[in-house]
Design a protein around this motif. Sequence first.
Motif, short mmCIF file in Angstrom:
data_model
loop_
_atom_site.label_atom_id
_atom_site.label_comp_id
_atom_site.label_asym_id
_atom_site.label_seq_id
_atom_site.Cartn_x
_atom_site.Cartn_y
_atom_site.Cartn_z
N ALA A 3 0.89 -1.13 0.08
CA ALA A 3 -0.05 -0.03 -0.11
C ALA A 3 0.89 1.26 0.17
CB ALA A 3 -0.68 -0.06 1.09
N PHE A 4 0.43 2.45 -0.47
CA PHE A 4 1.13 3.52 -0.42
C PHE A 4 0.74 4.38 0.74
CE2 PHE A 4 1.27 8.28 -1.29
CZ PHE A 4 2.47 8.21 -1.24
N VAL A 5 1.64 4.65 1.73
CA VAL A 5 1.22 5.28 2.86
C VAL A 5 1.91 6.68 3.07
CG1 VAL A 5 1.09 5.12 5.60
CG2 VAL A 5 0.69 3.12 4.20
N THR A 6 1.04 7.66 3.39
CA THR A 6 1.60 8.82 3.65
C THR A 6 0.91 9.82 4.82
OG1 THR A 6 2.45 10.87 2.59
CG2 THR A 6 0.21 10.24 1.95
N ARG A 7 1.67 10.73 5.23
CA ARG A 7 0.96 11.32 6.25
C ARG A 7 0.61 12.86 5.91
NH1 ARG A 7 1.55 9.52 11.37
NH2 ARG A 7 2.59 7.80 11.51
N ARG A 8 -0.43 13.43 6.52
CA ARG A 8 -0.96 14.85 6.30
C ARG A 8 -1.27 15.40 7.71
NH1 ARG A 8 0.44 13.81 1.78
NH2 ARG A 8 -0.13 14.25 -0.28
N THR A 9 -0.87 16.62 8.02
CA THR A 9 -1.32 17.38 8.99
C THR A 9 -2.65 18.16 8.81
OG1 THR A 9 0.94 17.56 9.71
CG2 THR A 9 -0.52 18.90 10.74
N VAL A 10 -3.49 18.16 9.62
CA VAL A 10 -4.66 18.99 9.24
C VAL A 10 -4.26 20.49 9.49
CG1 VAL A 10 -7.03 19.62 10.00
CG2 VAL A 10 -6.14 17.26 10.00
N ARG A 11 -4.59 21.36 8.51
CA ARG A 11 -4.32 22.64 8.64
C ARG A 11 -5.53 23.78 8.89
NH1 ARG A 11 0.88 23.03 7.38
NH2 ARG A 11 2.09 21.63 6.10
N PHE A 12 -5.43 24.90 9.10
CA PHE A 12 -6.50 25.78 9.51
C PHE A 12 -7.21 25.81 8.20
CE2 PHE A 12 -8.06 30.23 9.29
CZ PHE A 12 -8.68 30.25 10.44
N ALA A 13 -6.70 26.06 7.00
CA ALA A 13 -7.61 26.08 5.90
C ALA A 13 -8.28 24.82 5.72
CB ALA A 13 -6.54 26.30 4.75
N ASP A 14 -8.01 23.69 6.16
CA ASP A 14 -8.90 22.67 6.00
C ASP A 14 -10.30 22.62 7.03
OD1 ASP A 14 -6.83 21.47 4.39
OD2 ASP A 14 -5.82 20.77 6.12
N LEU A 75 -2.67 12.70 10.43
CA LEU A 75 -3.55 11.77 9.54
C LEU A 75 -2.57 10.71 8.73
CD1 LEU A 75 -6.52 13.95 8.15
CD2 LEU A 75 -6.32 12.75 10.36
N VAL A 76 -2.94 9.59 8.74
CA VAL A 76 -2.36 8.63 8.22
C VAL A 76 -2.95 8.25 6.99
CG1 VAL A 76 -1.09 6.21 8.09
CG2 VAL A 76 -0.64 7.64 9.91
N CYS A 77 -2.68 8.35 5.68
CA CYS A 77 -3.42 8.23 4.58
C CYS A 77 -2.73 6.64 3.66
CB CYS A 77 -3.37 9.32 3.53
SG CYS A 77 -3.97 10.86 4.42
N THR A 78 -3.90 5.73 3.67
CA THR A 78 -3.41 4.59 2.96
C THR A 78 -4.03 4.29 1.71
OG1 THR A 78 -2.96 3.49 5.16
CG2 THR A 78 -3.39 1.96 3.30
N LEU A 91 -9.39 2.58 -6.75
CA LEU A 91 -8.63 2.73 -5.50
C LEU A 91 -9.51 2.86 -4.25
CD1 LEU A 91 -6.40 5.92 -6.91
CD2 LEU A 91 -5.91 3.64 -7.00
N ARG A 92 -8.73 2.41 -3.23
CA ARG A 92 -9.37 2.32 -2.06
C ARG A 92 -8.42 3.11 -1.11
NH1 ARG A 92 -9.83 -2.93 -0.83
NH2 ARG A 92 -11.67 -2.89 -1.74
N HIS A 93 -9.06 4.20 -0.41
CA HIS A 93 -8.31 5.08 0.61
C HIS A 93 -8.80 4.83 1.83
CE1 HIS A 93 -6.85 7.81 -2.49
NE2 HIS A 93 -7.95 7.65 -2.99
N SER A 94 -7.87 5.03 2.88
CA SER A 94 -8.35 4.86 4.36
C SER A 94 -7.53 6.03 5.15
CB SER A 94 -8.15 3.49 4.98
OG SER A 94 -8.27 3.59 6.26
N VAL A 95 -8.08 6.89 5.71
CA VAL A 95 -7.58 7.78 6.43
C VAL A 95 -7.89 7.98 8.00
CG1 VAL A 95 -7.40 10.39 6.62
CG2 VAL A 95 -7.78 9.42 4.56
N ALA A 96 -6.63 7.78 8.83
CA ALA A 96 -6.87 7.42 10.26
C ALA A 96 -5.96 8.31 10.97
CB ALA A 96 -6.29 6.06 10.37
#
Length: 144
Positions: A3-14, A75-78, A91-96
Amino acid sequence: MPAFVTRRTVRFADCDPAGIVYFPRCFDLLNGVVEDWWAEMGIPWRVMIPERAIGLPTVAMAANFVAPSRLGDELVCTLTVVRLGGASLDLRHSVAGDDGVRFRAEQTVVCTALATNRPQPWPDDLRAAVTRYLESDHAQHPAA
């Protein structure tokens, strides 16, 4: 299956005025994950779209929102590939977050020729790159 896994930080604009991620921003987040996935495979959109004239429009997207995300959450995005067709890709996405799944999504992308905006078969190098992420229990369906 990898799986491709990456991280994202929730920002104010979100976030909306209630302090949680505004749901359309979740789709923006997933678009960024898909773009990063192609770059990880060595086929960045800055090459694929303007130089190779290949489009990757999303033609279907369904999401289930499980729990809200808030400013500063990590957030961890898979991403996994469910099906690889002749011109399409499911594609299947899971965000945790730290406390579990925040949302899941199913996405269908189509390979198009930018000159015509019509579906075209996946070029061999793109097909080979995507196949590495294909779930092992799903067969390829080149006719789709």
